[in-house]
Design an enzyme around this catalytic site. Structure first.
Site, PDB file in Angstrom:
ATOM      1  N   LYS A  76     -18.221  46.825 -22.313  1.00 40.31           N
ATOM      2  CA  LYS A  76     -17.447  46.684 -21.600  1.00 40.31           C
ATOM      3  C   LYS A  76     -16.620  47.417 -20.060  1.00 40.31           C
ATOM      4  CE  LYS A  76     -12.443  47.531 -22.441  1.00 40.31           C
ATOM      5  NZ  LYS A  76     -10.905  47.530 -23.315  1.00 40.31           N
ATOM      6  N   SER A 151      -7.800  44.326 -24.961  1.00 40.94           N
ATOM      7  CA  SER A 151      -7.731  43.899 -23.165  1.00 40.94           C
ATOM      8  C   SER A 151      -9.871  43.734 -23.543  1.00 40.94           C
ATOM      9  CB  SER A 151      -7.862  45.170 -23.355  1.00 40.94           C
ATOM     10  OG  SER A 151      -8.423  46.179 -23.761  1.00 40.94           O
ATOM     11  N   SER A 175      -7.690  46.602 -28.749  1.00 35.99           N
ATOM     12  CA  SER A 175      -8.387  45.935 -27.820  1.00 35.99           C
ATOM     13  C   SER A 175      -9.515  44.902 -27.759  1.00 35.99           C
ATOM     14  CB  SER A 175      -8.511  46.722 -26.502  1.00 35.99           C
ATOM     15  OG  SER A 175      -7.401  46.094 -26.082  1.00 35.99           O
TER      16      SER A 175
HETATM   17  N1  GLN Z   1      -3.075  45.304 -26.071  1.00 36.92           N
HETATM   18  C1  GLN Z   1      -2.385  46.811 -25.742  1.00 36.92           C
HETATM   19  C2  GLN Z   1      -2.089  47.660 -24.740  1.00 36.92           C
HETATM   20  O1  GLN Z   1      -1.757  46.068 -23.691  1.00 36.92           O
HETATM   21  C3  GLN Z   1      -3.815  47.255 -26.368  1.00 36.92           C
HETATM   22  C4  GLN Z   1      -4.940  47.703 -25.394  1.00 36.92           C
HETATM   23  C5  GLN Z   1      -6.357  48.383 -25.150  1.00 36.92           C
HETATM   24  O2  GLN Z   1      -6.351  48.419 -26.721  1.00 36.92           O
HETATM   25  N2  GLN Z   1      -6.712  48.805 -24.688  1.00 36.92           N
HETATM   26  O3  GLN Z   1      -1.339  48.640 -24.379  1.00 36.92           O
END
Ligand code: GLN
Length: 468
Positions: A76, A151, A175
């Protein structure tokens, strides 16, 4: 000749001499280019990947190759790799080249994995759809009109498109698991502190965990084993030795949350499938019981108060002077800060910095931040308590399948995507999403399993037992 989809298949093919690591790497790079329109990779590390593949072929011939020899891995775009660019999918870090390597990435390289490129994600890992990337959204390979989740959307999509064997992502509130569910692959968030965060661009430091995606739990385990373990460079990494897999052969005690299944936003097909899984596991001799989930309504608000507070502090360093994009038109110090941050950050990141700064401000600290810290402690206590009576707790990973791009425009509705996943981050426990079903709309969905802190390998073992 078809290329092997999983790492364990690749390993078998390498052992039989029917393929080379260089051929695997070349095929992966070619496939990534064929699927350029999905916008999965922000960059392919062609040169270093092919050089590493040649080195691993030589090591295999000499019998000195490491445990991930033959694994083609994407990382990532928030993981640092020396001599390679990393941007957290933000304009703020456009063109930045990391001078050091994240411990997790170094361990993969030391185990002889080939790192093929960096995957697109939501800017600074903030989002659930990969639509917050400064470099454009990622398309779900199973239906390009839909999002891959976020994400770590590019990471999940790099597997779903059949490009690599393993993808490394990060999970702060879901994410890894939510995109895994949306893309029909397995995604694992280990216990907080089990994998070093050194070299992971910080979002919310008390939640962030690096973890692997793969096509099955066996490949997840192979990557996890290599990355897990204490690291002097991250003082929140656990000193506990990584445990050996305790194979429990007797029947399992499984809990599932009544509130999750009954949730108003739950897709009826996902609900029916989940109930069928419960029935199947019972018929296989496991004890499966509905349990109550206290304070479930507080999970998402608590997560967003604490994670934005931490993000506002972590992202303060990107000021155009110490780090990050510097505005070309700014005059003077104040304007340099203001314009650099205005130009460098996208709207969601700005929203979170504002929210986080607000909840930490003198007049509101006690009402929001301090209160959310208390709630977090209770959530952790209740979660760990429930896991004393059960080997694992199960939920659907998400209430829906991957939604169409542009479908969710309200930020709060997007935050509710995390409804089932944030508990594991609030409590610091390990959690995995395993692909278990396909909806009549053609899209996959997963089942989430959570276990006690540090029962990571036990959880992977149970995932293989329950869903293979
Ligand atoms: N969807 C969650 C957020 O927007 C999780 C993001 C993540 O785990 N990096 O914070």
């Amino acid at each position: 000749m078809s290329t092997p989809r999983t790492f364990h298949e690749a390993k078998a093919r390498l052992a039989s001499g029917s393929v080379t690591v260089q051929a695997l790497a070349q095929a992966a790079l070619a496939r990534a280019k064929e699927h350029a329109e999905l916008n999965i990779f922000l960059e392919l590390f062609e040169e270093s990947a092919l050089a590493k593949a040649a080195e691993v072929d030589a090591k295999l011939a000499a019998g000195t190759a490491g445990p991930l020899a033959g694994a083609i891995i994407s990382i990532k775009d928030n993981l640092c790799y020396a001599g390679h660019r990393v941007s957290a999918s933000s304009k703020m870090l456009e063109g930045y080249e990391s001078p050091f390597t994240a411990t997790a990435v170094q361990r993969l390289l030391d185990a002889d994995a080939v790192i093929m490129g960096r995957t697109n994600c939501d800017e600074f890992a903030m989002g659930s759809s990969n639509e917050n990337s400064a470099y454009g959204p990622v398309s779900n390979p199973l239906d390009p009109a839909r999002v891959p989740g976020g994400s770590s959307g590019g990471a999940a999509a790099s597997l779903a498109a059949g490009i690599c064997h393993i993808a490394i992502g990060s999970d702060t509130g879901g994410s890894i698991r939510q995109p895994a569910s949306f893309c029909g692959v397995a995604g694992f968030k280990p216990t907080y502190g089990r994998i070093s965060r050194y070299g992971l661009i910080a979002f919310a430091s008390s939640f962030d965990q690096i973890g692997p995606f793969a096509h099955d739990a066996a490949d997840v385990e192979a990557a996890y084993r290599v990355m897990a373990g204490t690291d002097p460079l991250d003082n929140t990494s656990s000193q506990r030795p990584v445990e050996e897999t305790p194979t429990k052969t007797s029947s399992l005690r499984i809990g599932y949350y009544r509130q999750c299944v009954e949730h108003a936003g739950m897709d009826p097909e996902i609900k029916a499938h989940f109930e069928a899984q419960v029935g199947r596991l019972k018929s296989e001799g496991h004890v499966v019981e509905a349990i109550d989930l206290p304070m479930a309504d507080l999970f998402v608000p608590t997560y967003y108060i604490l994670s934005t507070a931490e993000a506002s502090s972590n992202l303060a360093r990107f000021d155009g002077i110490r780090y990050g994009h510097r505005s070309k038109t700014a005059k003077g110090v104040d304007e340099t800060y203001r314009l650099s941050r205005t130009e460098g950050f996208g709207p969601e990141v700005k929203r979170r910095i504002l929210l986080g700064t607000f909840v930490l401000s003198v007049g509101h600290y006690d009402a929001y931040y301090a209160q959310a810290m208390r709630v977090r402690r209770l959530v952790r206590h209740n979660t760990v308590q429930a896991l004393k009576s059960y080997d694992l707790v199960m939920t659907p990973t998400c209430p829906t399948t991957a939604f169409p791009k542009g479908h969710i425009s309200d930020p709060v509705a997007m935050y509710l995507q995390d409804i089932f996943t944030v508990q594991a981050n609030l409590a610091g426990i390990p959690a995995i999403s395993i692909p278990t079903g396909t909806h009549s709309n053609g899209m996959p969905f997963g089942t989430q399993m959570m276990a006690k802190p540090y029962a990571d390998l036990q959880l992977l073992d149970m995932a293989k037992r329950c869903f293979s």
